[in-house]
Enzyme design. Structure first.
Site, mmCIF file in Angstrom:
data_model
loop_
_atom_site.group_PDB
_atom_site.id
_atom_site.type_symbol
_atom_site.label_atom_id
_atom_site.label_comp_id
_atom_site.label_asym_id
_atom_site.label_seq_id
_atom_site.Cartn_x
_atom_site.Cartn_y
_atom_site.Cartn_z
ATOM 1 N N ASP A 83 0.844 -1.205 0.000
ATOM 2 C CA ASP A 83 0.000 0.000 0.000
ATOM 3 C C ASP A 83 0.878 1.254 0.000
ATOM 4 O O ASP A 83 0.368 2.377 -0.115
ATOM 5 C CB ASP A 83 -1.012 0.002 1.160
ATOM 6 C CG ASP A 83 -0.358 0.105 2.523
ATOM 7 O OD1 ASP A 83 0.881 -0.092 2.621
ATOM 8 O OD2 ASP A 83 -1.080 0.382 3.507
ATOM 9 N N SER A 84 2.209 1.052 0.062
ATOM 10 C CA SER A 84 3.139 2.175 -0.144
ATOM 11 C C SER A 84 2.933 2.774 -1.532
ATOM 12 O O SER A 84 3.454 3.851 -1.835
ATOM 13 C CB SER A 84 4.591 1.710 0.020
ATOM 14 O OG SER A 84 4.839 0.568 -0.774
ATOM 15 N N ASP B 23 -0.971 -6.321 -0.081
ATOM 16 C CA ASP B 23 -1.103 -5.572 1.172
ATOM 17 C C ASP B 23 -2.553 -5.150 1.369
ATOM 18 O O ASP B 23 -3.163 -4.564 0.465
ATOM 19 C CB ASP B 23 -0.242 -4.306 1.040
ATOM 20 C CG ASP B 23 0.465 -3.953 2.314
ATOM 21 O OD1 ASP B 23 0.288 -4.659 3.313
ATOM 22 O OD2 ASP B 23 1.227 -2.962 2.289
ATOM 23 N N LYS C 234 -0.922 -9.316 3.508
ATOM 24 C CA LYS C 234 -0.231 -8.757 4.674
ATOM 25 C C LYS C 234 -1.155 -7.735 5.317
ATOM 26 O O LYS C 234 -1.855 -7.008 4.601
ATOM 27 C CB LYS C 234 1.079 -8.081 4.239
ATOM 28 C CG LYS C 234 1.786 -7.366 5.380
ATOM 29 C CD LYS C 234 3.174 -6.920 4.983
ATOM 30 C CE LYS C 234 3.219 -5.584 4.261
ATOM 31 N NZ LYS C 234 2.629 -4.459 5.020
ATOM 32 N N GLU D 239 -1.477 -4.934 8.915
ATOM 33 C CA GLU D 239 -0.739 -4.270 9.990
ATOM 34 C C GLU D 239 -1.436 -4.445 11.341
ATOM 35 O O GLU D 239 -2.663 -4.405 11.407
ATOM 36 C CB GLU D 239 -0.612 -2.766 9.689
ATOM 37 C CG GLU D 239 0.159 -2.466 8.427
ATOM 38 C CD GLU D 239 0.309 -0.965 8.157
ATOM 39 O OE1 GLU D 239 -0.066 -0.138 9.018
ATOM 40 O OE2 GLU D 239 0.809 -0.631 7.067
ATOM 41 N N GLU E 171 8.930 -3.642 10.988
ATOM 42 C CA GLU E 171 9.347 -2.380 10.366
ATOM 43 C C GLU E 171 9.737 -1.376 11.451
ATOM 44 O O GLU E 171 9.021 -1.212 12.456
ATOM 45 C CB GLU E 171 8.193 -1.804 9.523
ATOM 46 C CG GLU E 171 8.543 -0.438 8.923
ATOM 47 C CD GLU E 171 7.580 0.039 7.850
ATOM 48 O OE1 GLU E 171 6.592 -0.665 7.552
ATOM 49 O OE2 GLU E 171 7.831 1.126 7.301
HETATM 50 O O1 KIV Z 1 3.532 -1.156 1.684
HETATM 51 C C1 KIV Z 1 4.726 -1.412 1.800
HETATM 52 O O2 KIV Z 1 5.532 -1.153 0.907
HETATM 53 C C2 KIV Z 1 5.180 -2.034 3.036
HETATM 54 C C3 KIV Z 1 6.635 -2.008 3.367
HETATM 55 C C4 KIV Z 1 6.879 -2.471 4.724
HETATM 56 C C5 KIV Z 1 7.510 -2.750 2.474
HETATM 57 O O3 KIV Z 1 4.391 -2.527 3.771
#
Ligand code: KIV
Length: 300
Positions: free
Chosen positions: A52-53, A91, A120, A122, A189
């Site tokens: 999501d970056s 993500d 993934k 958070e 992270e």
């Molecule tokens: O979204 C992202 O790029 C991440 C980083 C930790 C690599 O979650």
């Protein structure tokens, strides 16, 4: 199970666990479209994260919070079309796994139906019910602890987490809880290197670090950081292996100059008429203007 046509083998979760058992580091890189995924895959990364970056590095947002499922799906589909061999992780953006288990399952399941092999998300103990529901539905989950960018408003900026003893213990306990809930890996992270090393020792699943020192089971970086595509000084944990921004702007400036100097396009970059057609064209003479009726022009 039925027979499927031969396709190159993709990295799978048992391969990732085997790498760690053999003492090899897992290498993960973000990618956001077919072009970046193709480059990452050709270089031989083990995992590609459609992160999501994308919000910051590609879409021009200030942080990752405005990123939606629609945006993630759009970019995931582009990455999938490049048919990477690397393990493909998607993500979960902000609010895609917070509202209800049902919504979380639909969003994560949609990623898998589009070609991701895992998701993934958070957060620590607060996320356990969602993680358990995903694992129950056969969706591999990577946890993400420490500096979690979607919590930017709670953290008051992007700051290293776990520097106080109690915080370090909380992160370590969260990592164990995520593992117990069924996460196949935990991303760490922005945490001190010795905390990440201790968590890696305590867990049986691999840790992937970013700004978490060298003693994680693997490392991840953002594509644009690794290749120096963003102007200005990168954060401390980044090593840029290329001045991509400088090299690209220099290349485009050279192209602009070549156009202005008449050096581009040259004969090698132009299509030429065959001899016979050139002869016909050479014999054609412009008719007097009066003989060119508007109707003739439209009909030709
Ligand atoms: O979204 C992202 O790029 C991440 C980083 C930790 C690599 O979650």
């Amino acid at each position: 199970m039925s027979h499927t046509p031969d396709t190159p083998p993709r990295v799978a979760i048992p391969d990732l666990h085997r790498m760690v058992a053999e003492g090899r580091k897992i290498v993960m890189l973000t990618a956001y479209d077919a072009a970046t995924a193709r480059i990452a895959d050709a270089a031989g990364v083990d995992m590609i994260l459609v992160g999501d970056s994308i919000g910051n590095v590609c879409l021009g947002f200030e942080n990752t919070l405005p990123v939606t499922m629609a945006m993630m799906n759009h970019h995931l589909e582009a990455v999938v079309r490049s048919r990477p061999q690397a393990f493909l992780l998607a993500d979960m953006p902000y609010l895609s796994y917070h509202v209800s288990e049902e919504e979380t399952l639909r969003n994560a399941g949609g990623f898998l139906q589009r070609g991701a092999q895992g998701v993934k998300l958070e957060g620590g103990r607060k996320r356990l019910p969602m993680i358990r529901a995903l694992v129950e539905a056969e969706i591999p989950v990577m946890g993400h602890l420490g500096l979690t960018p979607q919590s930017v408003n709670i953290m008051g900026g992007y700051k290293v987490q776990g520097r106080e003893g109690a915080d370090a213990v909380r992160i370590l306990e969260d990592a164990l809880r995520l593992q117990d809930a069924g996460c196949f890996s935990v991303l760490l992270e922005g945490v001190p290197a010795d905390l990440a090393a201790r968590i890696t020792e305590e867990l049986t699943v691999p840790t992937i670090g970013i700004g978490a020192g060298p003693r994680c089971s693997g490392q991840v970086l953002v594509f644009h950081d690794l290749l120096g595509l963003i102007p200005g000084r990168p954060p401390k944990f980044v090593r840029s292996y290329l001045d991509g921004y400088g090299l690209m702007t220099e290349a485009i400036s050279s192209w602009i100059k070549d156009i202005q100097d008449g050096a581009f396009p040259g004969p090698g970059e132009s299509y030429m008429l065959p001899d016979a057609a050139r002869a016909v064209l050479g014999q054609w003479r412009t008719p007097p203007r009066s003989s060119l009726q508007a109707g003739d022009i439209q009909a030709s």
